[in-house]
Design a protein around this motif. Structure first.
Motif, PDB file in Angstrom:
ATOM      1  N   ARG A   1       3.422   3.471 -29.221  1.00  0.00           N
ATOM      2  CA  ARG A   1       2.728   4.097 -28.096  1.00  0.00           C
ATOM      3  C   ARG A   1       3.554   4.014 -26.829  1.00  0.00           C
ATOM      4  O   ARG A   1       3.580   4.944 -26.034  1.00  0.00           O
ATOM      5  N   ALA A   2       4.241   2.893 -26.621  1.00  0.00           N
ATOM      6  CA  ALA A   2       5.087   2.754 -25.435  1.00  0.00           C
ATOM      7  C   ALA A   2       6.294   3.672 -25.496  1.00  0.00           C
ATOM      8  O   ALA A   2       6.804   4.114 -24.466  1.00  0.00           O
ATOM      9  N   ALA A   3       6.781   3.971 -26.711  1.00  0.00           N
ATOM     10  CA  ALA A   3       7.952   4.845 -26.842  1.00  0.00           C
ATOM     11  C   ALA A   3       7.611   6.305 -26.637  1.00  0.00           C
ATOM     12  O   ALA A   3       8.489   7.132 -26.424  1.00  0.00           O
ATOM     13  N   THR A   4       6.325   6.663 -26.698  1.00  0.00           N
ATOM     14  CA  THR A   4       5.909   8.050 -26.526  1.00  0.00           C
ATOM     15  C   THR A   4       5.362   8.245 -25.123  1.00  0.00           C
ATOM     16  O   THR A   4       4.488   7.496 -24.704  1.00  0.00           O
ATOM     17  N   PRO A   5       5.878   9.202 -24.361  1.00  0.00           N
ATOM     18  CA  PRO A   5       5.353   9.427 -23.009  1.00  0.00           C
ATOM     19  C   PRO A   5       3.866   9.764 -23.041  1.00  0.00           C
ATOM     20  O   PRO A   5       3.374  10.403 -23.962  1.00  0.00           O
ATOM     21  N   ASP A   6       3.142   9.291 -22.009  1.00  0.00           N
ATOM     22  CA  ASP A   6       1.710   9.531 -21.951  1.00  0.00           C
ATOM     23  C   ASP A   6       1.384  11.006 -21.819  1.00  0.00           C
ATOM     24  O   ASP A   6       0.310  11.450 -22.199  1.00  0.00           O
ATOM     25  N   ALA A   7       2.308  11.786 -21.239  1.00  0.00           N
ATOM     26  CA  ALA A   7       2.022  13.195 -20.995  1.00  0.00           C
ATOM     27  C   ALA A   7       2.238  14.056 -22.232  1.00  0.00           C
ATOM     28  O   ALA A   7       2.047  15.258 -22.171  1.00  0.00           O
ATOM     29  N   VAL A   8       2.651  13.464 -23.363  1.00  0.00           N
ATOM     30  CA  VAL A   8       2.919  14.219 -24.588  1.00  0.00           C
ATOM     31  C   VAL A   8       1.852  13.872 -25.616  1.00  0.00           C
ATOM     32  O   VAL A   8       1.598  12.701 -25.899  1.00  0.00           O
ATOM     33  N   ALA A   9       1.217  14.891 -26.180  1.00  0.00           N
ATOM     34  CA  ALA A   9       0.228  14.703 -27.237  1.00  0.00           C
ATOM     35  C   ALA A   9       0.652  15.541 -28.434  1.00  0.00           C
ATOM     36  O   ALA A   9       1.046  16.708 -28.271  1.00  0.00           O
ATOM     37  N   SER A  10       0.603  14.960 -29.619  1.00  0.00           N
ATOM     38  CA  SER A  10       1.057  15.626 -30.838  1.00  0.00           C
ATOM     39  C   SER A  10      -0.114  15.854 -31.780  1.00  0.00           C
ATOM     40  O   SER A  10      -1.061  15.054 -31.833  1.00  0.00           O
ATOM     41  N   THR A  11      -0.032  16.942 -32.545  1.00  0.00           N
ATOM     42  CA  THR A  11      -1.059  17.224 -33.549  1.00  0.00           C
ATOM     43  C   THR A  11      -0.836  16.342 -34.774  1.00  0.00           C
ATOM     44  O   THR A  11       0.290  16.032 -35.147  1.00  0.00           O
ATOM     45  N   HIS A  12      -1.913  15.957 -35.391  1.00  0.00           N
ATOM     46  CA  HIS A  12      -1.871  15.087 -36.575  1.00  0.00           C
ATOM     47  C   HIS A  12      -2.795  15.673 -37.634  1.00  0.00           C
ATOM     48  O   HIS A  12      -3.797  16.319 -37.320  1.00  0.00           O
ATOM     49  N   HIS A  13      -2.454  15.437 -38.889  1.00  0.00           N
ATOM     50  CA  HIS A  13      -3.227  16.064 -39.957  1.00  0.00           C
ATOM     51  C   HIS A  13      -4.669  15.572 -39.999  1.00  0.00           C
ATOM     52  O   HIS A  13      -5.552  16.267 -40.496  1.00  0.00           O
ATOM     53  N   ARG A  14      -4.924  14.379 -39.469  1.00  0.00           N
ATOM     54  CA  ARG A  14      -6.286  13.866 -39.472  1.00  0.00           C
ATOM     55  C   ARG A  14      -7.133  14.435 -38.334  1.00  0.00           C
ATOM     56  O   ARG A  14      -8.349  14.213 -38.310  1.00  0.00           O
ATOM     57  N   SER A  15      -6.508  15.103 -37.387  1.00  0.00           N
ATOM     58  CA  SER A  15      -7.244  15.613 -36.231  1.00  0.00           C
ATOM     59  C   SER A  15      -7.317  17.134 -36.207  1.00  0.00           C
ATOM     60  O   SER A  15      -7.690  17.711 -35.195  1.00  0.00           O
ATOM     61  N   ILE A  16      -6.956  17.784 -37.316  1.00  0.00           N
ATOM     62  CA  ILE A  16      -7.040  19.247 -37.408  1.00  0.00           C
ATOM     63  C   ILE A  16      -8.277  19.607 -38.235  1.00  0.00           C
ATOM     64  O   ILE A  16      -8.439  19.133 -39.362  1.00  0.00           O
ATOM     65  N   TYR A  17      -9.128  20.426 -37.647  1.00  0.00           N
ATOM     66  CA  TYR A  17     -10.378  20.820 -38.302  1.00  0.00           C
ATOM     67  C   TYR A  17     -10.351  22.326 -38.556  1.00  0.00           C
ATOM     68  O   TYR A  17      -9.707  23.082 -37.838  1.00  0.00           O
ATOM     69  N   ILE A  18     -11.095  22.741 -39.569  1.00  0.00           N
ATOM     70  CA  ILE A  18     -11.104  24.157 -39.936  1.00  0.00           C
ATOM     71  C   ILE A  18     -12.484  24.532 -40.451  1.00  0.00           C
ATOM     72  O   ILE A  18     -13.117  23.760 -41.191  1.00  0.00           O
ATOM     73  N   LEU A  19     -12.971  25.700 -40.021  1.00  0.00           N
ATOM     74  CA  LEU A  19     -14.251  26.242 -40.465  1.00  0.00           C
ATOM     75  C   LEU A  19     -14.118  27.761 -40.549  1.00  0.00           C
ATOM     76  O   LEU A  19     -13.294  28.356 -39.839  1.00  0.00           O
ATOM     77  N   PRO A  20     -14.939  28.393 -41.380  1.00  0.00           N
ATOM     78  CA  PRO A  20     -14.885  29.861 -41.450  1.00  0.00           C
ATOM     79  C   PRO A  20     -15.453  30.498 -40.185  1.00  0.00           C
ATOM     80  O   PRO A  20     -16.387  29.969 -39.564  1.00  0.00           O
ATOM     81  N   THR A  21     -14.913  31.620 -39.810  1.00  0.00           N
ATOM     82  CA  THR A  21     -15.430  32.391 -38.692  1.00  0.00           C
ATOM     83  C   THR A  21     -16.581  33.282 -39.170  1.00  0.00           C
ATOM     84  O   THR A  21     -16.959  33.259 -40.347  1.00  0.00           O
ATOM     85  N   ARG A  22     -17.129  34.081 -38.269  1.00  0.00           N
ATOM     86  CA  ARG A  22     -18.171  35.020 -38.684  1.00  0.00           C
ATOM     87  C   ARG A  22     -17.625  36.023 -39.689  1.00  0.00           C
ATOM     88  O   ARG A  22     -18.304  36.375 -40.662  1.00  0.00           O
ATOM     89  N   ALA A  23     -16.396  36.453 -39.435  1.00  0.00           N
ATOM     90  CA  ALA A  23     -15.773  37.362 -40.399  1.00  0.00           C
ATOM     91  C   ALA A  23     -15.569  36.665 -41.738  1.00  0.00           C
ATOM     92  O   ALA A  23     -15.722  37.280 -42.811  1.00  0.00           O
ATOM     93  N   GLY A  24     -15.228  35.376 -41.698  1.00  0.00           N
ATOM     94  CA  GLY A  24     -15.050  34.632 -42.941  1.00  0.00           C
ATOM     95  C   GLY A  24     -16.352  34.467 -43.691  1.00  0.00           C
ATOM     96  O   GLY A  24     -16.383  34.560 -44.940  1.00  0.00           O
TER      97      GLY A  24
END
Length: 348
Positions: free
Chosen positions: A33-56
């Motif tokens: 955490r100290a090696a990563t700047p606070d102003a940078v946020a990265s995507t992670h596979h555990r924090s990606i969500y998916i749902l069908p849209t109305r078209a789906g």
């Protein structure tokens, strides 16, 4: 490979060994955490969500209808078409989810604004996986396409209703690539902030001017035509060229601009001299006085409970005074009053 047995391992019990292992894990997490700047946020596979849209959802109903019809009539071509449509949807869902994996969001502090205005945060979206990313959207900004290994600049806006430091809330990154049947999104929390100044009042009372003495002890401001030294009330016979028409438009009356040498008007913008009972209204009036004093090229100082900023001029001084007003806490007034009462010898 068998684990080496040492004297420490033999003496330590299971609880001590578990505690030591947990301590090492926590230490490693803190280092990352100290090696990563606070102003940078990265995507992670555990924090990606998916749902069908109305078209789906509509697409799913069509699949159910075609599947039931093909089974009812034992139509092989209908079944083939249905399974082809299902496989297409599954491939689209896969690509939609992976579209957000391996991205970084870097946010920077925005420029100060006044309360009631819109705060703007510069945000950079970076691809770290080396693949193109079409149809990306940061909620609150326009859609964008990210090249493989590239980056894109966007600007997020947030309303700033109140004064004080304002942090950038969660950033939502989403996509509906490739067919619009699914919506994948993730929430990121980059550290960025904007300082919100108090909203300036439309009008504020003119602060009292302090006498300015030159090296010979003269207390006048001098007469000249080069440097602006401050305003004064209109006198019969003054030239219309020296009238401050902007002040007249603000319904402040007829004011004459004075010009002279290097002497300029000096004023104190004092918390106790502002005629307002509400602290926020006082801050609003003081903000207007700061802007007026800067526009008139005054040498001005600011007095707040527990804080004094000495006389100066220029853009830096103006923003320093406005920042002090933005960060003013009601507790400062109470603390200053308590300190004054404690130092008063008349107090028992």
């Amino acid at each position: 490979m068998p684990k080496r047995i040492t004297a420490d391992n033999m003496d330590a019990g299971p609880a001590e060994r578990l505690r030591a292992r947990l301590s090492r894990v926590v230490t490693n997490l803190r280092r990352k955490r100290a090696a990563t700047p606070d102003a940078v946020a990265s995507t992670h596979h555990r924090s990606i969500y998916i749902l069908p849209t109305r078209a789906g959802l509509g697409y799913g109903l069509v699949l159910m209808a075609t599947l039931l019809g093909a089974l009812n009539y034992q139509n092989n071509l209908g079944l083939l078409l249905t399974f082809l449509m299902i496989s297409t949807a599954l491939v689209g869902m896969h690509h939609c989810w992976f579209q957000l994996l391996g991205l970084q969001v870097r946010a920077r502090d925005g420029l100060p604004v006044f309360a009631g205005e819109t705060a703007r945060f510069p945000v950079t979206l970076v691809d770290t996986a080396g693949k193109p990313r079409p149809q990306l959207t940061l909620v609150g900004a326009a859609p964008l396409t990210l090249a493989a290994g590239g980056e894109a600049q966007v600007e997020l806006t947030r309303p700033a209703p109140r004064r004080g430091p304002m942090a950038l809330d969660r950033v939502v990154l989403e996509t509906r690539y490739p067919f619009g049947l699914f919506r994948a999104w993730t929430q990121l929390h980059p550290q960025a902030a904007v300082l919100v100044y108090p909203s300036p009042a439309p009008h504020a009372p003119q602060p009292a001017m302090l006498p300015r003495f030159d090296q010979q002890g003269r207390g006048d401001l001098g007469v000249g035509a080069e440097d602006f030294v401050g305003p004064r009330a209109y006198r019969p016979g003054d030239s219309p060229r020296q009238l401050d028409w902007k002040a007249f438009a603000r319904e402040r009356g007829l004011i004459v601009k004075q010009f002279g040498g290097d002497q300029s008007a000096r004023v104190w913008l004092d918390w106790d001299a502002v005629p307002a009972a509400d602290p926020e209204q006082r801050l609003s009036l003081l903000a207007r006085q700061v802007l007026d004093a800067d526009a008139l090229n005054y040498s001005y100082g600011l007095r707040l409970p527990g804080l004094t900023i000495d006389h100066d001029r220029g853009g830096r001084h103006k923003h320093r005074c406005l920042a002090a007003l933005a960060r003013f806490a009601p507790g400062q007034q109470a603390a200053a009053a308590a300190a004054a009462g404690h130092d008063d010898p008349k107090q028992g």
